[in-house]
Design a protein around this motif. Structure first.
Motif, PDB file in Angstrom:
ATOM      1  N   THR A 134       0.845  -1.204   0.000  1.00 27.28           N
ATOM      2  CA  THR A 134       0.000   0.000   0.000  1.00 27.28           C
ATOM      3  C   THR A 134       0.878   1.251   0.000  1.00 27.28           C
ATOM      4  OG1 THR A 134      -1.794  -1.158   1.137  1.00 27.28           O
ATOM      5  CG2 THR A 134      -1.787   1.256   1.271  1.00 27.28           C
ATOM      6  N   ARG A 137       2.386   1.886  -3.421  1.00 26.35           N
ATOM      7  CA  ARG A 137       1.426   2.508  -4.354  1.00 26.35           C
ATOM      8  C   ARG A 137       1.250   3.995  -4.037  1.00 26.35           C
ATOM      9  NH1 ARG A 137      -1.061  -2.569  -3.771  1.00 26.35           N
ATOM     10  NH2 ARG A 137      -2.312  -1.846  -2.032  1.00 26.35           N
ATOM     11  N   ARG A 140       4.210   6.778  -4.912  1.00 30.72           N
ATOM     12  CA  ARG A 140       4.366   7.239  -6.298  1.00 30.72           C
ATOM     13  C   ARG A 140       3.618   8.531  -6.567  1.00 30.72           C
ATOM     14  NH1 ARG A 140       3.776   1.146  -8.145  1.00 30.72           N
ATOM     15  NH2 ARG A 140       5.956   0.596  -8.009  1.00 30.72           N
TER      16      ARG A 140
END
Length: 168
Positions: A134, A137, A140
């Motif tokens: 998590t 992700r 980014r």
């Protein structure tokens, strides 16, 4: 080799002087992550003529020692050390995505060892993997990627205050 050529092109366009071995060190460090490589090149540009020794001094041979320190701090519920390690990641210019990927590799290795030994529960490792994936992700798209790393580990430290875990 492709990432090295692309980095050399960027360095030439930006008038950054960097030795070929330094480009190889960056490429090896980021494990093929072009965005991480560009970010690291940008952070190193203030050095002047960038050498491989300077790259290694700034980022270390790898962030592996920081991964070990982070898991040790997590195991000891040491929030203060977690925040210090997150700060060191920033100071050394280690891209948060790369650090999280190294943490994921280490976690997968520990999960496999727990399953193969048959003595440990995989549950803490699965939770850790989920939290790290998590964070990867989220990092980014975050305006402060290092904050995502810090908050992920601090949340694990807080959540698992009373849980018995041994990572290393």
């Amino acid at each position: 080799e492709d990432i090295i050529r692309q980095l050399q092109f960027i360095a030439d366009q930006e008038h950054i002087q960097i030795e070929r071995p330094a480009l190889r060190s960056i490429a090896h460090h980021v494990q093929g992550g072009m965005r991480d490589a560009i970010a690291l090149l940008e952070q190193l540009r203030s050095i002047g003529n960038i050498t491989a020794a300077e790259v290694k001094q700034r980022i270390g041979e790898s962030g592996e020692e920081l991964v070990i320190q982070m898991f040790s701090a997590l195991e000891q519920n040491d929030a203060k050390t977690i925040t210090h390690i997150a700060q060191e990641l920033e100071e050394r210019g280690i891209p948060p995505e790369l650090f999280l990927r190294e943490c994921l590799v280490a976690t997968r290795r520990m999960l496999r060892e727990a399953v193969e030994d048959g003595g440990g529960s995989p549950t803490p490792f699965l939770h850790l993997l989920d939290t790290l994936l998590t964070a990867l992700r989220e990092v980014r798209w975050s305006p402060l990627p290092s904050l995502i790393v810090e908050s992920a580990f601090l949340s694990l430290c807080h959540e698992e205050k009373n849980a018995a875990r041994t990572f290393f």
